[in-house]
Motif scaffolding. Structure first.
Motif, short mmCIF file in Angstrom:
data_model
loop_
_atom_site.label_atom_id
_atom_site.label_comp_id
_atom_site.label_asym_id
_atom_site.label_seq_id
_atom_site.Cartn_x
_atom_site.Cartn_y
_atom_site.Cartn_z
N GLY A 90 14.82 -17.30 13.54
CA GLY A 90 14.40 -17.74 14.87
C GLY A 90 15.46 -17.63 15.95
N LEU A 91 16.70 -17.40 15.55
CA LEU A 91 17.75 -17.21 16.56
C LEU A 91 17.55 -15.92 17.35
CD1 LEU A 91 20.92 -18.25 14.52
CD2 LEU A 91 19.75 -19.58 16.28
N ALA A 92 16.70 -15.01 16.85
CA ALA A 92 16.53 -13.71 17.49
C ALA A 92 16.06 -13.82 18.94
CB ALA A 92 15.57 -12.84 16.67
N PRO A 93 14.94 -14.50 19.24
CA PRO A 93 14.52 -14.57 20.64
C PRO A 93 15.49 -15.33 21.53
CG PRO A 93 13.14 -15.99 19.28
CD PRO A 93 13.96 -15.15 18.35
N LEU A 94 16.10 -16.38 21.00
CA LEU A 94 17.05 -17.15 21.79
C LEU A 94 18.29 -16.31 22.10
CD1 LEU A 94 17.93 -19.81 23.09
CD2 LEU A 94 18.82 -20.52 20.85
N GLY A 95 18.79 -15.61 21.08
CA GLY A 95 19.96 -14.76 21.29
C GLY A 95 19.68 -13.64 22.27
N ALA A 96 18.50 -13.05 22.18
CA ALA A 96 18.15 -11.96 23.10
C ALA A 96 18.02 -12.47 24.53
CB ALA A 96 16.83 -11.32 22.65
N TRP A 97 17.45 -13.64 24.70
CA TRP A 97 17.32 -14.24 26.05
C TRP A 97 18.70 -14.48 26.64
CZ3 TRP A 97 12.79 -16.14 28.66
CH2 TRP A 97 13.05 -16.86 29.82
N ILE A 98 19.59 -15.08 25.84
CA ILE A 98 20.95 -15.35 26.32
C ILE A 98 21.68 -14.04 26.63
CG2 ILE A 98 23.20 -16.27 25.64
CD1 ILE A 98 21.69 -18.40 24.02
N GLY A 140 22.47 -14.79 30.13
CA GLY A 140 23.75 -15.48 30.05
C GLY A 140 23.63 -16.98 30.08
N GLN A 141 22.42 -17.51 29.83
CA GLN A 141 22.23 -18.95 29.84
C GLN A 141 21.08 -19.37 28.93
OE1 GLN A 141 21.51 -19.85 33.95
NE2 GLN A 141 19.51 -18.85 33.99
N MET A 142 21.09 -20.66 28.57
CA MET A 142 20.02 -21.22 27.75
C MET A 142 18.82 -21.54 28.64
SD MET A 142 21.20 -21.68 24.53
CE MET A 142 20.52 -23.15 23.78
N ALA A 143 17.64 -21.65 28.02
CA ALA A 143 16.43 -22.03 28.74
C ALA A 143 15.41 -22.55 27.74
CB ALA A 143 15.87 -20.84 29.52
N LEU A 144 14.40 -23.26 28.25
CA LEU A 144 13.39 -23.84 27.36
C LEU A 144 12.49 -22.81 26.69
CD1 LEU A 144 12.17 -26.36 26.15
CD2 LEU A 144 10.76 -26.62 28.22
N PRO A 145 11.98 -21.79 27.41
CA PRO A 145 11.06 -20.83 26.75
C PRO A 145 11.63 -20.18 25.47
CG PRO A 145 10.94 -20.55 29.11
CD PRO A 145 12.06 -21.50 28.85
N PRO A 146 12.88 -19.70 25.46
CA PRO A 146 13.37 -19.11 24.21
C PRO A 146 13.60 -20.14 23.11
CG PRO A 146 15.13 -19.18 25.82
CD PRO A 146 13.86 -19.53 26.55
N VAL A 147 13.88 -21.38 23.50
CA VAL A 147 14.00 -22.44 22.49
C VAL A 147 12.65 -22.66 21.82
CG1 VAL A 147 14.45 -24.89 22.12
CG2 VAL A 147 15.95 -23.57 23.64
N ILE A 148 11.57 -22.63 22.62
CA ILE A 148 10.23 -22.75 22.05
C ILE A 148 9.95 -21.58 21.11
CG2 ILE A 148 7.75 -22.71 22.58
CD1 ILE A 148 8.41 -24.15 25.20
N LEU A 149 10.33 -20.37 21.53
CA LEU A 149 10.11 -19.20 20.67
C LEU A 149 10.94 -19.30 19.38
CD1 LEU A 149 10.00 -16.27 23.25
CD2 LEU A 149 8.10 -17.24 21.95
N THR A 150 12.12 -19.88 19.47
CA THR A 150 12.92 -20.08 18.27
C THR A 150 12.21 -21.02 17.31
OG1 THR A 150 15.06 -19.62 19.29
CG2 THR A 150 15.07 -21.10 17.40
N LEU A 151 11.62 -22.10 17.84
CA LEU A 151 10.85 -23.02 17.00
C LEU A 151 9.62 -22.33 16.42
CD1 LEU A 151 11.02 -26.26 19.18
CD2 LEU A 151 12.25 -25.79 17.05
N VAL A 152 8.98 -21.48 17.23
CA VAL A 152 7.83 -20.71 16.76
C VAL A 152 8.20 -19.90 15.52
CG1 VAL A 152 6.40 -18.67 17.29
CG2 VAL A 152 6.56 -20.55 18.93
N VAL A 153 9.26 -19.13 15.65
CA VAL A 153 9.68 -18.25 14.55
C VAL A 153 10.15 -19.07 13.35
CG1 VAL A 153 11.26 -16.42 13.85
CG2 VAL A 153 10.26 -16.40 16.14
N ALA A 154 10.89 -20.15 13.62
CA ALA A 154 11.41 -20.98 12.53
C ALA A 154 10.28 -21.55 11.68
CB ALA A 154 12.28 -22.10 13.09
N LEU A 155 9.25 -22.09 12.32
CA LEU A 155 8.13 -22.70 11.58
C LEU A 155 7.25 -21.64 10.93
CD1 LEU A 155 7.22 -25.58 14.05
CD2 LEU A 155 8.27 -25.80 11.78
N TRP A 156 7.07 -20.53 11.62
CA TRP A 156 6.29 -19.42 11.05
C TRP A 156 6.93 -18.89 9.78
CZ3 TRP A 156 7.74 -13.96 12.53
CH2 TRP A 156 6.93 -13.01 11.89
#
Length: 285
Positions: free
Chosen positions: A144-152, A156-172
């Motif tokens: 699940g780090l993939a979408p968050l890492g790509a967004w960053i 160059g910054q964190m945001a809520l949408p990629p954190v949600i996508l990370t949770l999506v991938v992690a639970l999936w």
């Protein structure tokens, strides 16, 4: 000769399973950009994703080598059979990590700062089954780090949408990894390997996997609250939900004969489907 060796390495790390992380990583990059990401960024994101995923999987094969040799289901894998030497696997993993590090230093400062944490998660996952049944969630987080890492990498910054996508991938990923682990309940209990099926039993494990996947869909449905996504995106989520429903219909406590289809083949389609419909929503509508 060289081609055969490359093919063996590809089979060892199950290269085709890059399809689990890659679509969501690309999805994070496109959503962060609001369109086509800069080519240079996209290239290095791809290098980082492919390098990290395959380095982690190679290390997993090396770390679990002796466990795999004891398990009748995995005793035919490359390392237990002696088809690949430990030194080769270590070099393969080192190449993957080197690619990830090179890519990260070509992106931005925040990526560099967060890289040690990512490496710890990627490497540490393989040890978690030795002490916690939550190992499936750690695997999910690693992917699940993939979408968050790509967004960053793009912003160059964190945001809520990629954190949600990370949770999506992690639970999936955790959900279908639980289904896959149902094959090894007896072995895991005997060898004191930790897993949700071994800890909670077959029936409860399948219920937990269903709960994870239901939450996956609900989280995907929440993404348009923060980003401009519409009809085609929702159609993609509907398609993914249908695939997950099918996955759970073909596996039951009384019939585990199609576990591999449910946990691998079906899920190879889900990330690609969600990504394709997301692109369609962004560029067609």
């Amino acid at each position: 000769m060289v081609w055969n060796k490359l093919k063996t390495y590809g089979e060892l790390v199950m290269f085709r399973h890059t399809l689990f992380a890659l679509p969501f990583g690309l999805m994070g990059a496109f959503l962060a950009s609001g369109g086509w990401p800069p080519f240079t960024n996209l290239f290095w994101i791809l290098v980082a994703l492919v390098g990290a995923r395959n380095a982690a999987n190679a290390l997993n094969r090396l770390i679990d080598w002796k466990i795999d040799a004891k398990n009748p289901r995995t005793a035919s894998r490359h390392m237990p059979r002696g088809l690949v030497k430990p030194q080769e696997v270590l070099i393969l993993s080192g190449v993957g990590l080197a690619l990830m590090v090179l890519a990260v230093f070509r992106l931005n400062h925040l990526c560099v700062q967060l890289m040690p944490l990512a490496v710890i998660i990627l490497v540490g996952y393989s040890y978690t089954k030795r002490f916690t049944w939550a190992c499936h969630l750690v695997l999910g987080l690693a992917v699940g780090l993939a979408p968050l890492g790509a967004w960053i990498a793009i912003t160059g910054q964190m945001a809520l949408p990629p954190v949600i996508l990370t949770l999506v991938v992690a639970l999936w990923v955790a959900g279908f990894d639980i289904i896959y682990a149902t094959q090894d309940i007896s072995f895991d209990r005997k060898e004191r390997i930790h897993s949700i099926p071994a800890r909670f039993g077959l029936k409860n494990a399948l219920y937990i996997a269903r709960a994870f996947h239901l939450t996956t869909i609900l989280l995907l449905l929440s993404v348009p609250l923060f980003l401009n996504l519409g009809f085609l995106y929702f159609m993609g989520i509907l398609a993914a939900a249908g695939l997950l429903l099918y996955e759970h219909q073909i596996v039951s406590p009384d019939n585990l004969s199609r576990v591999k289809i449910a946990s691998y083949h079906v899920n190879e389609l889900i990330g690609v489907t969600v990504f394709a419909f997301t692109l369609g929503d962004m560029f067609i509508l």
